[in-house]
Motif scaffolding. Structure first.
Motif, PDB file in Angstrom:
ATOM      1  N   THR A   1      -8.935   4.147  -2.420  1.00 43.20           N
ATOM      2  CA  THR A   1      -8.557   2.864  -1.822  1.00 43.20           C
ATOM      3  C   THR A   1      -7.117   2.505  -2.174  1.00 43.20           C
ATOM      4  OG1 THR A   1      -9.562   1.726  -3.711  1.00 43.20           O
ATOM      5  CG2 THR A   1     -10.899   1.974  -1.727  1.00 43.20           C
TER       6      THR A   1
ATOM      7  N   TRP B   1     -12.032  11.306   1.949  1.00 46.57           N
ATOM      8  CA  TRP B   1     -11.646   9.962   1.528  1.00 46.57           C
ATOM      9  C   TRP B   1     -11.036  10.044   0.125  1.00 46.57           C
ATOM     10  CZ3 TRP B   1     -11.742   6.487   5.338  1.00 46.57           C
ATOM     11  CH2 TRP B   1     -12.481   6.833   6.472  1.00 46.57           C
TER      12      TRP B   1
ATOM     13  N   TYR C   1      -3.285   6.121   6.185  1.00 45.63           N
ATOM     14  CA  TYR C   1      -3.669   4.882   5.495  1.00 45.63           C
ATOM     15  C   TYR C   1      -3.161   3.728   6.360  1.00 45.63           C
ATOM     16  CZ  TYR C   1       1.199   4.198   3.957  1.00 45.63           C
ATOM     17  OH  TYR C   1       2.562   3.989   3.930  1.00 45.63           O
ATOM     18  N   ASN C   2      -3.658   2.513   6.258  1.00 46.01           N
ATOM     19  CA  ASN C   2      -4.866   2.097   5.570  1.00 46.01           C
ATOM     20  C   ASN C   2      -6.052   2.250   6.518  1.00 46.01           C
ATOM     21  OD1 ASN C   2      -4.301   0.989   2.906  1.00 46.01           O
ATOM     22  ND2 ASN C   2      -2.996  -0.486   3.926  1.00 46.01           N
TER      23      ASN C   2
ATOM     24  N   SER D   1       0.826  -1.212   0.000  1.00 45.74           N
ATOM     25  CA  SER D   1       0.000   0.000   0.000  1.00 45.74           C
ATOM     26  C   SER D   1       0.856   1.257   0.000  1.00 45.74           C
ATOM     27  CB  SER D   1      -0.931   0.011   1.214  1.00 45.74           C
ATOM     28  OG  SER D   1      -1.817  -1.071   1.155  1.00 45.74           O
TER      29      SER D   1
ATOM     30  N   GLN E   1     -12.038  -3.031   1.508  1.00 46.52           N
ATOM     31  CA  GLN E   1     -10.986  -2.228   0.919  1.00 46.52           C
ATOM     32  C   GLN E   1     -10.734  -1.058   1.866  1.00 46.52           C
ATOM     33  OE1 GLN E   1     -12.267  -1.197  -3.065  1.00 46.52           O
ATOM     34  NE2 GLN E   1     -11.471  -3.104  -3.886  1.00 46.52           N
ATOM     35  N   THR E   2      -9.476  -0.695   2.033  1.00 42.10           N
ATOM     36  CA  THR E   2      -9.132   0.384   2.955  1.00 42.10           C
ATOM     37  C   THR E   2      -8.563   1.571   2.194  1.00 42.10           C
ATOM     38  OG1 THR E   2      -7.041  -0.752   3.376  1.00 42.10           O
ATOM     39  CG2 THR E   2      -8.820  -1.078   4.984  1.00 42.10           C
ATOM     40  N   TRP E   3      -8.548   2.719   2.846  1.00 45.30           N
ATOM     41  CA  TRP E   3      -8.401   3.992   2.158  1.00 45.30           C
ATOM     42  C   TRP E   3      -7.197   4.807   2.603  1.00 45.30           C
ATOM     43  CZ3 TRP E   3     -12.310   6.409  -1.068  1.00 45.30           C
ATOM     44  CH2 TRP E   3     -13.394   5.566  -1.351  1.00 45.30           C
TER      45      TRP E   3
END
Length: 250
Positions: free
Chosen positions: A101, A98, A84-85, A46, A208-210
């Motif tokens: 992702t 936001w 993040y995440n 990420s 899903q993370t942002w």
């Protein structure tokens, strides 16, 4: 009227100068393979996406790694801070902008491989075990909302490394992690991968993370970052990272 326009221009210019004087910060936590530490620098799957977004937006800043609760506190309290995440929950929705992702997770319970007594076929089966969770983490909040109690089933840890140490030292029965993280975590703890096993995937914790920004961050900066993320999302790197649940990048 001319004077009013001039005052407006001056005020706008002053606000721009104040914004420019506020440094951009990026915070995260240790969470292999998405966020790792290599040679004193934050790395990982990420992190590669976040760096690509920053590069596309022509922004430079150092990424800082802290326990999750501290990173979240910094990101909540200061403008021009990215984090993040981040799980996008209803409780957090209005606290952040936001951006986009940057990871895909399937979280669930992990145990030491020799613990043949641990069998979980549904969430409630885990209530007879103790579980290490991180403070202010999505999984901790989810479990508490489903009848798991602090001081009974749940043991709070500062970060994922402390959770794993509790597991290895026999202080808890389970930790919560992603299958893709197991090889990296085992390596960081100098364990053979077969020493641990993924027991049960919690369906509600697939997400899903942002990459997100403090709600007081400049709208111009937020727009710039969203545009940059949109371009990065069209790249092969993004597709690789977001589909790497069981196949991390080589």
């Amino acid at each position: 009227m001319v004077k009013l326009r001039l005052c407006f221009v001056l005020l706008y210019g002053m606000s721009g100068a104040i914004f420019a004087a506020t440094p951009l910060r990026v915070v995260t936590e240790l969470s292999p393979p998405h966020q790792t530490m290599q040679h004193g620098e934050v790395a990982g799957l990420s992190t590669a996406l976040v760096r690509a977004v920053l590069t596309e937006a022509e922004l430079e800043t150092k990424i800082e790694m802290y326990p999750w609760a501290r990173s979240l506190r910094i990101a909540r309290s200061r403008p021009n801070v990215l984090i993040y995440n981040m799980a996008r929950t209803a409780e957090r929705e209005a606290e952040f902008h936001w951006i986009g992702t940057v990871a895909a997770y399937q979280l669930g319970f992990v145990a030491l491989n020799h613990r043949n007594d641990i069998k979980i076929e549904k969430l409630q089966d885990a209530k007879i075990f103790t579980i290490a969770v991180q403070r202010d983490d999505l999984s901790a909040n989810f479990l508490m909302n489903n009848g798991f109690a602090l001081g009974q089933q749940l043991v709070l840890a500062a970060d994922i490394t402390e959770s794993w140490q509790l597991l290895l030292n026999g202080k808890v029965d389970l930790v919560i992690d992603d299958p893709v993280a197991l090889a990296d975590m085992a390596a960081s703890l100098k364990l053979p991968e077969k020493y641990i096993r993924f027991v049960y995937a919690v369906p509600e914790l697939a997400q899903q993370t942002w990459l997100a920004a403090n709600i007081q961050t400049s709208p111009e900066l937020v727009t710039r970052l969203k545009q940059a993320h949109h371009k990065v999302a069209a790249t092969a790197l993004y597709q690789q990272v977001m589909s790497s649940s069981y196949h991390p990048l080589q």
